[in-house]
Motif scaffolding. Structure first.
Motif, PDB file in Angstrom:
ATOM      1  N   GLY A  39       0.584  -1.392   0.060  1.00 29.23           N
ATOM      2  CA  GLY A  39       0.100  -0.047   0.001  1.00 29.23           C
ATOM      3  C   GLY A  39       0.660   1.266   0.013  1.00 29.23           C
ATOM      4  O   GLY A  39       0.582   2.262   0.333  1.00 29.23           O
ATOM      5  N   SER A  75       2.108   5.069  -3.746  1.00 29.06           N
ATOM      6  CA  SER A  75       2.031   6.484  -4.375  1.00 29.06           C
ATOM      7  C   SER A  75       3.579   7.070  -3.948  1.00 29.06           C
ATOM      8  O   SER A  75       4.061   7.951  -4.719  1.00 29.06           O
ATOM      9  CB  SER A  75       1.093   7.018  -3.363  1.00 29.06           C
ATOM     10  N   PHE A  76       4.262   6.540  -2.801  1.00 26.81           N
ATOM     11  CA  PHE A  76       5.643   7.181  -2.495  1.00 26.81           C
ATOM     12  C   PHE A  76       6.352   6.824  -3.670  1.00 26.81           C
ATOM     13  O   PHE A  76       7.378   7.427  -4.105  1.00 26.81           O
ATOM     14  CB  PHE A  76       6.153   6.468  -1.180  1.00 26.81           C
ATOM     15  N   ILE A  78       5.344   6.544  -6.888  1.00 31.27           N
ATOM     16  CA  ILE A  78       5.276   7.135  -7.961  1.00 31.27           C
ATOM     17  C   ILE A  78       5.588   8.595  -7.634  1.00 31.27           C
ATOM     18  O   ILE A  78       6.464   9.428  -8.602  1.00 31.27           O
ATOM     19  CB  ILE A  78       3.646   7.526  -8.133  1.00 31.27           C
ATOM     20  N   ALA A  79       5.559   9.424  -6.436  1.00 35.73           N
ATOM     21  CA  ALA A  79       6.011  10.470  -6.188  1.00 35.73           C
ATOM     22  C   ALA A  79       7.591  10.557  -6.430  1.00 35.73           C
ATOM     23  O   ALA A  79       7.918  11.581  -7.083  1.00 35.73           O
ATOM     24  CB  ALA A  79       5.633  10.952  -4.556  1.00 35.73           C
ATOM     25  N   PHE A 111       8.195  10.796  -9.961  1.00 36.13           N
ATOM     26  CA  PHE A 111       8.347  12.366 -10.495  1.00 36.13           C
ATOM     27  C   PHE A 111       9.387  12.992  -9.970  1.00 36.13           C
ATOM     28  O   PHE A 111       9.979  14.101 -10.982  1.00 36.13           O
ATOM     29  CB  PHE A 111       7.219  12.844  -9.865  1.00 36.13           C
ATOM     30  N   ILE A 112       9.791  13.026  -8.770  1.00 36.16           N
ATOM     31  CA  ILE A 112      11.028  13.813  -8.586  1.00 36.16           C
ATOM     32  C   ILE A 112      12.242  13.113  -8.793  1.00 36.16           C
ATOM     33  O   ILE A 112      13.011  14.351  -9.411  1.00 36.16           O
ATOM     34  CB  ILE A 112      10.826  13.735  -6.803  1.00 36.16           C
TER      35      ILE A 112
END
Lengths: 367, 345
Positions: free
Chosen positions: A64, A67-68, A70-71, A74-75
């Motif tokens: 779960g 999202s980290f 994905i983030a 991006f970074i």
């Protein structure tokens, strides 16, 4: 005289040791491949990161925390695409992977290494140098137009500035220089036996000027790339004044004369023994010895006159000499009777002025 | 001594220096050169000795009448060794706090470019907002400025009240860092060309202002949700765009207001001045991205978002006005401190 600064793409840098040395500047066509390689590497790294992250994302999706992933994707994309050049240039002494592959390096305009701040400035401003972007209309679709940077701004500023700097370089105060590896130390070797022989006829106290020494060295380096006729043509410009001054025979090969002078300046040692002249001993290139019986005059061979391919321009005598110049001495001189055996230092009999090294300057004083 | 013998003699040392350069180019150390006496400090000492010797050879090249090929070789050898001896300065993280909290605010406060960029940005923003809100002044302004499709998309996006999971926040803040800071950096880079920077700044101001004005119309659905979303991160983000453009303009202006310097020199000086402002702008972009990722879309009560907005505005004002106010006394003191060691020396 011309202006002291050479009309060249070099830039002089004064080091803290108070030595000025030259850097060769890298122009647009050395820097473009480096940029393209960097672009490829950057996208390669981004693709690898994306693949790794998507694998990590699959694993993380069970816990779960995708999202980290994905983030951070991006970074990382942001950091790689904007700060790739900055970090590499700072930590690898002014080189990115593309620059390393193309053998170029960024340095300060003062010749000092680049600092992190300057590396950041020049890499951020690359966008402005790549301007103006054009849209390729044939592939363009409304949602995702394809922009292709033309780099006209950077090219224009590189053309207009002395150090070939793009805008980013101007702002950061940096320049890109060629940082070549794998060079050889050029020392020309003389293997023609006629050269030391002829060199012994230059007076011992004759010192060439600096510009003459430079010209001789350049000539000796380049003559291998020239045909014999072209060598003579080029050498004649410097050889004719020398022939006049030292009163050599007019039919002497100008190329050989220049080469002998090169040998005299760079390779021979005054303390050396006079080289064994072998079959050439006794032959004098001087004009006053031209009419003396030497066993060679009137013969078909003159070892120092230009070889066969037509008479050199400016020489009066036309002597057909067989063979090419390299084996002239071998074919025509071996076994010949030499009526006046002498070396450069031996004194000849009779009223002829000595053929030795001290002779010529004295006669120059008389002139 | 003749030149060839001299070269042979010196060549031993030159090739040793080359091997040291080879080793240092790979690892930054002298250990791998293959000689036993090149380990550690001894190797560095040997390297600098050889480097100085090569420098001396180069200096005497003219006197020795070395061949030009050898002189070229020496130039390259000395340049190569010079690049290894004087290596690039790494980043200095200890100076970053000084740049962010002292240099940058002072520069922002005193720089006319910041004022110009702020006036252009917020002026156009307010104008576009007014025109977008009021459809009677220039009919169809909003549709023509932003596009009818985008406006309806915008409306659709904010129809539902804000709610999102933590997953969504984290990934979105990452996206905002990438996207918005990218716009800021692009604005900064184009500043050296002045006009693209101003166009980009004005376009962002007009588009954002029109969207704000359009969403503020009473007949638009989702207007409340929109303003609830943008309130929290607005101050950080709008200031950051204006600052990025200001930093870029600083470089471009250097081309015209040279202050007595040569033009290229002036660009260099102004670019170094612009770096702290850009750093401050990037910091604001990051803060804005986290706010936009975590606070703005969250179902927190509006009061908290409004308080955060007021707090962030206050923070920016404090940063620019209080930290940035020119302090002659402080400067004088720091100059004194800086001056003492030189006097002692």
């Amino acid at each position: 005289m011309a202006s002291p600064a050479a009309l060249d793409t070099t830039i002089a840098v004064v080091t803290p040791e108070n030595i000025a040395f030259d850097y060769q500047l890298a122009g647009p066509f050395r820097r473009l491949p480096a940029y393209l390689i960097d672009l490829g590497v950057r996208w390669g790294v981004i693709i690898i990161v994306v693949i790794c992250l998507s694998v990590a994302g699959l694993l993380a999706s069970f816990s779960g925390s995708s999202s980290f992933v994905i983030a951070s994707g991006f970074i990382l994309y942001f950091l790689i695409s904007w700060f790739y050049g900055t970090v590499l240039e700072t930590y690898f002494n002014g080189r990115t992977i593309g620059k390393w592959a193309c053998g170029i390096r960024v340095i300060d305009t003062d010749g000092r290494p680049i600092s992190g701040k300057r590396a950041m400035l020049r890499n951020l401003l690359r966008i402005a140098d790549l301007a103006p972007p054009v849209v390729i209309s044939s592939f363009a679709n409304e949602a995702f137009p394809i922009y292709v940077p033309t780099g006209m701004v950077g090219l224009l500023t590189m053309v207009c500035t002395r150090r070939m700097q793009r805008l980013g370089d101007l702002a950061a105060g940096t320049m890109v220089i060629v940082d070549e590896r794998g060079w050889r130390l050029p020392v020309a070797k003389v293997d023609d036996p006629r050269v030391p022989a002829l060199a012994s006829f230059f007076p011992g106290d004759y010192r060439v000027s600096r510009s003459m020494a430079k010209a001789l060295a350049i000539y000796a380096e380049r003559r291998h790339y020239l045909t014999p006729a072209r060598r003579r043509e080029i050498a004649r410009h410097l050889a004719i004044p020398l022939i006049d001054r030292f009163e050599f025979r007019a039919d002497i090969d100008p190329d050989l004369l220049m080469y002998a002078l090169y040998y005299q300046v760079y390779l021979s040692d005054p303390s050396d023994e006079i080289a064994d002249l072998g079959p050439l001993a006794g032959f004098s290139p001087l004009r006053r010895d031209q009419n003396k019986p030497q066993g060679l005059v009137g013969d078909t061979a003159n070892p120092i006159s230009p070889a066969v391919n037509g008479p050199p321009p400016g020489t009066a005598s036309v002597r057909p000499t067989p063979g090419s110049e390299s084996h002239v001495p071998d074919t025509s001189l071996l076994g010949k009777p030499l009526p006046r055996p002498q070396t450069g230092v031996s004194q000849p009999k009779g009223e002829q002025p000595p053929n030795s090294l001290q002779a010529v300057p004295r006669r120059e004083e008389q002139r | 001594m003749n030149v060839a013998k001299l070269l042979e003699k010196r060549r031993v040392q030159w090739s040793e220096l080359e091997r040291l350069c080879d080793a240092m180019e790979m690892r930054g150390r002298t250990d791998k050169s293959g000689f036993k006496h090149h380990q550690g400090a001894q190797g560095i000492a040997r390297f600098s000795t050889l480097y100085r010797a090569a420098c001396a050879d180069l200096a005497l090249a003219d006197t020795y009448q070395l061949p030009p090929g050898t002189v070229t070789y020496l130039h390259r050898l000395v340049a190569r060794a010079h690049n290894q001896l004087y290596r690039a300065n790494k980043f200095e993280p200890q100076s970053w706090s000084t740049i962010i909290f002292e240099t940058a605010p002072q520069q922002i406060f005193s720089d006319p470019c910041v004022r110009v960029a702020t006036i252009v940005f917020f002026g156009l923003f307010a104008l576009a907002m007014y025109l977008g809100r009021n459809d009677t002044l220039i009919p169809g302004f909003a549709d023509r400025m932003v596009g009818t499709e985008q406006l309806s998309q915008l409306e659709d996006a904010y129809e539902a009240p804000l709610a999102g999971s933590l997953d969504h926040y984290v990934s979105m803040s990452g996206f905002y860092i990438m996207h918005n800071t990218g716009i800021g950096l692009r604005c900064f880079a184009y500043g050296i060309l002045l006009i693209p920077c101003l166009i980009s700044l004005a376009y962002n101001a007009l588009a954002l202002g029109t969207m704000f004005g359009y969403m503020a119309r009473p007949d638009v659905v989702g207007g409340d949700n929109f303003f609830e979303f943008v309130t929290a991160h607005g101050p950080f983000e709008l200031t950051a765009i204006a600052l990025a453009a200001a930093a870029g303009l600083r470089i471009g202006i250097g081309l015209f207001y040279t202050g007595g310097l040569a033009r290229t020199e002036s660009i260099r000086v102004n670019a170094l001045k612009a770096v702290p402002v850009m750093a401050a702008s990037a910091l604001l972009f990051t803060l804005a991205a986290f706010t936009e990722g975590f606070i703005s879309p969250s179902p927190l009560p509006y009061v908290i978002k409004a308080v955060w907005s007021v707090f962030s505005s206050g923070l920016i004002s404090f940063y620019i006005v209080v930290l940035g106010f020119p302090r002659e006394a402080g400067e004088f003191a720091s100059q004194l401190q800086a001056g003492e060691p030189t006097d002692a020396a």
